[in-house]
Design a protein around this motif. Structure first.
Motif, short mmCIF file in Angstrom:
data_model
loop_
_atom_site.label_atom_id
_atom_site.label_comp_id
_atom_site.label_asym_id
_atom_site.label_seq_id
_atom_site.Cartn_x
_atom_site.Cartn_y
_atom_site.Cartn_z
N PHE A 1 0.80 -1.22 -0.14
CA PHE A 1 0.05 0.11 -0.01
C PHE A 1 0.89 1.26 0.08
O PHE A 1 0.66 2.05 -0.61
CB PHE A 1 -0.97 -0.03 1.20
CG PHE A 1 -1.75 1.26 1.42
CD1 PHE A 1 -2.96 1.37 0.69
CD2 PHE A 1 -1.35 2.21 2.40
CE1 PHE A 1 -3.70 2.79 0.76
CE2 PHE A 1 -1.90 3.34 2.67
CZ PHE A 1 -3.21 3.60 2.07
N LEU A 2 2.06 1.30 0.90
CA LEU A 2 2.78 2.31 0.83
C LEU A 2 3.32 2.67 -0.48
O LEU A 2 3.72 3.77 -0.93
CB LEU A 2 3.79 2.23 2.09
CG LEU A 2 3.13 2.38 3.53
CD1 LEU A 2 4.20 1.91 4.41
CD2 LEU A 2 2.59 3.67 3.81
N ALA A 3 4.12 1.54 -1.04
CA ALA A 3 4.91 1.63 -2.23
C ALA A 3 3.75 2.32 -3.36
O ALA A 3 4.09 2.92 -4.23
CB ALA A 3 5.26 0.28 -2.72
N ARG A 4 2.53 1.86 -3.18
CA ARG A 4 1.57 2.14 -4.41
C ARG A 4 1.14 3.63 -4.17
O ARG A 4 1.11 4.58 -5.12
CB ARG A 4 0.44 1.16 -4.23
CG ARG A 4 -0.78 1.67 -5.56
CD ARG A 4 -1.81 0.69 -5.50
NE ARG A 4 -2.71 0.87 -4.43
CZ ARG A 4 -2.76 -0.16 -3.35
NH1 ARG A 4 -2.06 -1.19 -3.35
NH2 ARG A 4 -3.54 -0.07 -2.30
N ASP A 5 0.74 4.21 -2.94
CA ASP A 5 -0.12 5.36 -2.40
C ASP A 5 0.89 6.39 -2.00
O ASP A 5 0.28 7.47 -1.94
CB ASP A 5 -1.18 4.99 -1.73
CG ASP A 5 -2.51 4.17 -2.42
OD1 ASP A 5 -2.17 4.04 -3.30
OD2 ASP A 5 -3.24 4.25 -1.68
N PHE A 6 2.36 5.78 -1.43
CA PHE A 6 2.95 6.97 -0.96
C PHE A 6 4.57 6.37 -1.35
O PHE A 6 5.33 6.39 -0.34
CB PHE A 6 2.79 7.07 0.37
CG PHE A 6 1.63 7.26 1.34
CD1 PHE A 6 1.17 8.75 1.41
CD2 PHE A 6 0.64 6.44 1.58
CE1 PHE A 6 0.06 9.08 1.82
CE2 PHE A 6 -0.55 6.56 2.01
CZ PHE A 6 -1.09 8.08 2.10
N PRO A 7 4.67 6.72 -2.47
CA PRO A 7 5.98 6.04 -3.00
C PRO A 7 7.12 6.99 -2.56
O PRO A 7 8.26 6.62 -2.37
CB PRO A 7 6.13 6.17 -4.70
CG PRO A 7 4.89 7.08 -4.77
CD PRO A 7 3.81 6.93 -3.54
N GLN A 8 6.82 8.17 -2.03
CA GLN A 8 7.88 9.23 -1.54
C GLN A 8 8.49 8.73 -0.14
O GLN A 8 9.60 9.04 0.32
CB GLN A 8 7.46 10.66 -1.17
CG GLN A 8 6.18 10.81 -0.36
CD GLN A 8 4.80 10.60 -0.82
OE1 GLN A 8 4.40 9.81 -1.54
NE2 GLN A 8 3.91 11.14 -0.21
N VAL A 9 7.76 7.92 0.50
CA VAL A 9 8.28 7.34 1.72
C VAL A 9 8.69 5.83 1.86
O VAL A 9 9.55 5.38 2.72
CB VAL A 9 7.17 7.62 3.01
CG1 VAL A 9 7.16 9.20 3.24
CG2 VAL A 9 6.05 6.81 2.89
N ALA A 10 7.85 5.18 0.72
CA ALA A 10 8.39 3.65 0.74
C ALA A 10 9.46 3.32 0.74
O ALA A 10 9.91 1.93 1.22
CB ALA A 10 7.39 3.13 -0.40
N GLY A 11 10.64 3.93 0.15
CA GLY A 11 12.06 3.60 0.42
C GLY A 11 12.50 3.68 1.41
O GLY A 11 13.52 2.82 1.70
N SER A 12 12.35 4.40 2.26
CA SER A 12 12.82 4.70 3.86
C SER A 12 12.29 4.24 4.72
O SER A 12 12.95 3.52 5.90
CB SER A 12 13.23 6.24 3.76
OG SER A 12 14.22 6.63 2.90
N TYR A 13 11.02 4.17 4.73
CA TYR A 13 10.17 3.41 5.77
C TYR A 13 9.50 2.27 5.50
O TYR A 13 9.11 2.12 4.49
CB TYR A 13 8.92 4.72 6.28
CG TYR A 13 9.55 6.10 6.77
CD1 TYR A 13 9.88 6.44 7.84
CD2 TYR A 13 9.93 6.87 5.59
CE1 TYR A 13 10.18 7.43 8.26
CE2 TYR A 13 10.38 8.30 6.11
CZ TYR A 13 10.79 8.29 7.31
OH TYR A 13 11.14 9.87 7.87
N ARG A 14 9.70 1.33 6.58
CA ARG A 14 9.04 0.14 6.23
C ARG A 14 8.24 -0.51 7.39
O ARG A 14 8.82 -0.42 8.46
CB ARG A 14 10.35 -0.77 5.69
CG ARG A 14 9.53 -2.20 5.54
CD ARG A 14 10.63 -3.00 4.91
NE ARG A 14 10.35 -4.45 4.61
CZ ARG A 14 9.35 -4.73 3.58
NH1 ARG A 14 9.02 -3.69 2.68
NH2 ARG A 14 9.38 -6.07 3.33
N VAL A 15 7.15 -1.21 7.35
CA VAL A 15 6.63 -1.89 8.36
C VAL A 15 7.22 -3.18 8.34
O VAL A 15 7.18 -4.07 7.62
CB VAL A 15 4.86 -2.07 8.14
CG1 VAL A 15 4.33 -3.01 9.01
CG2 VAL A 15 4.35 -0.60 8.08
#
Length: 140
Positions: A13-27
């Motif tokens: 979901f983060l990679a699809r809807d919030f790609p600006q944070v998906a590279g650094s932040y991860r659940v």
């Protein structure tokens, strides 16, 4: 509480809807009463003096609590932060990822309240504590 989205689903979901944070932040982990998220610290997250910036720690807390809500409700992209507080307690350790451990204190129909403790990876003492409230949009 039932888990609707696990760590894999939340990261997708983060990679699809919030790609600006998906590279650094991860659940990292989702449990019934707890969610753990990670910030892989790099130069973009540092402020002068070599410590992690406050906005980066705030973003980690916000992402972790937001994802804890989504884990229970499903992908509600329009849930928004309505109140936020963060206490910076000590300097994060240089060269280490930050880990947020969060839990939901209330998950109602309209509001959700959560808290997060942020740690330097491998440290027992928190570097920050945050509490946030989110507005949950009505179901369509």
């Amino acid at each position: 509480m039932q888990i609707i989205m696990d760590a894999e689903a939340l990261n997708a979901f983060l990679a699809r809807d919030f790609p600006q944070v998906a590279g650094s932040y991860r659940v990292e982990q989702v449990e019934a009463q707890r969610l753990t998220a990670r910030l892989s610290v790099d130069d973009a997250h540092l402020r002068p003096g070599g410590t992690v910036s406050g906005p980066s720690m705030f973003a980690l807390a916000d992402l972790a609590i937001y994802c804890a809500i989504l884990a229970r409700l499903g992908p509600v992209a329009l849930a928004v932060t309505t109140n936020a507080s963060i206490d910076f307690m000590r300097k994060p350790e240089a060269g280490r990822a930050l880990i947020a451990e969060c839990r939901l204190l209330k998950l109602g129909r309209v509001l959700a309240v959560g808290e997060a403790l942020i740690f330097s990876e491998g440290s027992e003492l928190p570097v920050a504590r945050s509490s946030m409230t989110y507005s949950i949009p009505p179901k369509a």
